[in-house]
Design a protein around this motif. Sequence first.
Motif, PDB file in Angstrom:
ATOM      1  N   VAL A 144       0.836  -1.201   0.000  1.00 39.62           N
ATOM      2  CA  VAL A 144       0.000   0.000   0.000  1.00 39.62           C
ATOM      3  C   VAL A 144       0.876   1.258   0.000  1.00 39.62           C
ATOM      4  CG1 VAL A 144      -1.778   1.277   1.244  1.00 39.62           C
ATOM      5  CG2 VAL A 144      -1.866  -1.229   1.172  1.00 39.62           C
ATOM      6  N   ALA A 145       1.928   1.254   0.812  1.00 39.78           N
ATOM      7  CA  ALA A 145       2.833   2.407   0.852  1.00 39.78           C
ATOM      8  C   ALA A 145       3.461   2.650  -0.516  1.00 39.78           C
ATOM      9  CB  ALA A 145       3.919   2.178   1.903  1.00 39.78           C
ATOM     10  N   ALA A 146       3.843   1.572  -1.192  1.00 39.33           N
ATOM     11  CA  ALA A 146       4.421   1.711  -2.529  1.00 39.33           C
ATOM     12  C   ALA A 146       3.423   2.314  -3.499  1.00 39.33           C
ATOM     13  CB  ALA A 146       4.892   0.344  -3.025  1.00 39.33           C
ATOM     14  N   GLU A 170      10.113   6.009   6.990  1.00 41.14           N
ATOM     15  CA  GLU A 170      11.381   5.282   7.057  1.00 41.14           C
ATOM     16  C   GLU A 170      12.045   5.218   5.679  1.00 41.14           C
ATOM     17  OE1 GLU A 170      10.365   1.503   8.640  1.00 41.14           O
ATOM     18  OE2 GLU A 170      10.191   2.217  10.716  1.00 41.14           O
ATOM     19  N   PHE A 171      11.245   4.969   4.671  1.00 40.18           N
ATOM     20  CA  PHE A 171      11.764   4.855   3.307  1.00 40.18           C
ATOM     21  C   PHE A 171      12.340   6.190   2.837  1.00 40.18           C
ATOM     22  CE2 PHE A 171      10.832   5.393  -1.276  1.00 40.18           C
ATOM     23  CZ  PHE A 171      11.606   4.364  -1.803  1.00 40.18           C
ATOM     24  N   MET A 199      10.361   0.907  -3.062  1.00 44.14           N
ATOM     25  CA  MET A 199       9.672   0.443  -1.866  1.00 44.14           C
ATOM     26  C   MET A 199       9.318  -1.038  -1.989  1.00 44.14           C
ATOM     27  SD  MET A 199       8.320   0.736   1.126  1.00 44.14           S
ATOM     28  CE  MET A 199       7.973   2.399   1.689  1.00 44.14           C
ATOM     29  N   LEU A 200       8.941  -1.447  -3.185  1.00 48.28           N
ATOM     30  CA  LEU A 200       8.578  -2.844  -3.402  1.00 48.28           C
ATOM     31  C   LEU A 200       9.796  -3.764  -3.430  1.00 48.28           C
ATOM     32  CD1 LEU A 200       5.740  -2.320  -6.025  1.00 48.28           C
ATOM     33  CD2 LEU A 200       5.485  -3.056  -3.651  1.00 48.28           C
ATOM     34  N   PHE A 267       8.813  -8.660  -2.988  1.00 43.16           N
ATOM     35  CA  PHE A 267       7.762  -8.500  -3.997  1.00 43.16           C
ATOM     36  C   PHE A 267       8.403  -8.231  -5.360  1.00 43.16           C
ATOM     37  CE2 PHE A 267       4.342  -6.371  -6.313  1.00 43.16           C
ATOM     38  CZ  PHE A 267       3.263  -7.187  -6.025  1.00 43.16           C
ATOM     39  N   PHE A 268       9.248  -7.213  -5.449  1.00 43.14           N
ATOM     40  CA  PHE A 268      10.044  -6.928  -6.644  1.00 43.14           C
ATOM     41  C   PHE A 268      11.520  -6.956  -6.237  1.00 43.14           C
ATOM     42  CE2 PHE A 268       6.728  -4.004  -8.927  1.00 43.14           C
ATOM     43  CZ  PHE A 268       6.032  -5.132  -9.356  1.00 43.14           C
TER      44      PHE A 268
END
Length: 602
Positions: A144-146, A170-171, A199-200, A267-268
């Motif tokens: 969701v953040a991504a 944080e990112f 992010m992913l 995820f990625f």
Amino acid sequence: MMPRIFFAAWIATAVVAMIPADAAAAAPQSAVPKRTIEEQGYRVELDLGSQVLSVSVPRDLGSEAGAAPIRPTLAEMADADFVSASVLAQKAKQFDDGLYAAIELAAEQGAGSFSGKAAMLESLCRSLGASSQAPLTAAPATIVAAAKLGGLNVFVSAAAQPMVDRLVTEFQSDALRSKPLAFYTWSKQLSAIVQQDRMLQTELKDKLGTEAIVRALHGDPRARATYGNYENLLSRLTNPLAYPDLRGPLAQSDGGSVDVPAKGIYFFPPSQSYEGELIKQLYGNRPIPDGFNLADEMIRRIRSGQLSLKPKPTSGWYDYQTWALEPLVIPDSMPEASHLKLDDAYRKQLVELFKGLLALTRETHIKQVEIPRAGAAAPGPQVVIHISPELSAEPLATFYYRRAWSYVFIRWTLEQTFGSAALDKLHRLTAAGPVEPTLAEELTTMTNLFYGAHVLVSQQLGSAPVTAPHLGSGRGDEADTKPFVEWQAKLSDDPDIGADARTMVPVFFDEGRKKTKVWVVLGWASRNVEIGFAKPPAARIYNAAGGRVERDTPRLKFQPRYAQLAYPVTAEVYVTKILDRAEFRALCNKYRTQAAILKNLE
């Protein structure tokens, strides 16, 4: 037409990968390359098969130890009479960046037969309960953040918002992960994509949450297909993935169960690179010694045979681009070596070229490639015919061939992902917007440009060009060299040559020093290069009527020619602050010299 070396250039695998075979494969006998000179009523036919050219860089006290003037672009150094490999590489860099940027947008929004990862992520966020009143655990919140970083249409409930906000904060506090670099600063869309996908690339350590992601993807056939297709694209557009993704658990789910590891899954995932794998191998969990230089270590291993750059069945475009640079550090192993004698100064320039082009190539793939964490003559006849070497470009025939082949590979990759018709609708991007030619047209242009350089330089050296499927016009040497010859004649009109390529590209993060090792390209410098005859070609002399001249023959005076060699000025240094293109170029403009620029890097 001159016969050429023929060899199998690709083999079929489960993924229909195209892998070049060794150029040392058996080849038929080829006609000896010829050169004809008509002067003062004579025709001189030179047999280039026995010719050996010498290439040397005379010592220039004004350019020692970093004192050479550094220019921001190649515009003033692009010599149409003798094309430096740097000029061709600069042309390629501008195209590669624009192609990658266009593919990023196409992959995000969808194009041709590819539905787009934006729709996949929006659907996945809904399935994971982003809008529900239940809190999200770390793994779903990462998705969701991504999506929010990517500017996607995702509603986040009040219950889910705190975890999403924490992950985003944080990112964004980690510039090495979150700061848009390279061409990703061209537009808000590209900046959003790089932050979303970075992010992913976060490791998923939430086992139950990761299993929820797998179930959500498994339950949405369209999203699952897009996910699998995009992972395939990543592994071919850049390189094989460095860590496991969710395709394994998804396949497991087909059997009715799902069990993901508690860590080590993404995820990625980011992609592998030779330099990334090497630093992890050497110093993955121990301090990095003072004075260690990753680029120098790569070169040492390539020369010793410990590191082979030959693409593997799983290799992606980045491997092919890196493989094209190999002739710069082991020129004596290339097919054209028997026609060349290189002095130490020129060999050193080739090493600098290798380092600069590797940095520029890595920058193109900056989003996806992993940034690991690790610790006087007697009088002669009255008639004298002066003969100088004929060489239209730097004598790196194999480099040009391999670069051409890399475009064959990436074209195939894009056709497999989007469909061949989509390439007729997509356009390369620049900072000012899309260019007019389609990607299909420009891929053909770039392939033919580099292959034309390969054919022409091979002929001029006295060696036979290489042929492979999908390369060349099929209409003979003159037709094959025409794209390069025409581009060379109008070199000053090519806007890509004057583009600014100065850049900082992260290579790895040193946990001990808490600094990032970067490769920097500070600009361009030039040296004079002398091209002479280490061994002149055999010659036959004819008169105007075409008869052999046996007596009173003119004297053939073989003499060198001089040209300007452009090369990138590079360095490998530690920094605490990552600079994007605009920031780094402003610093270079302020301090101007190599020593001053490096001294003022933070």
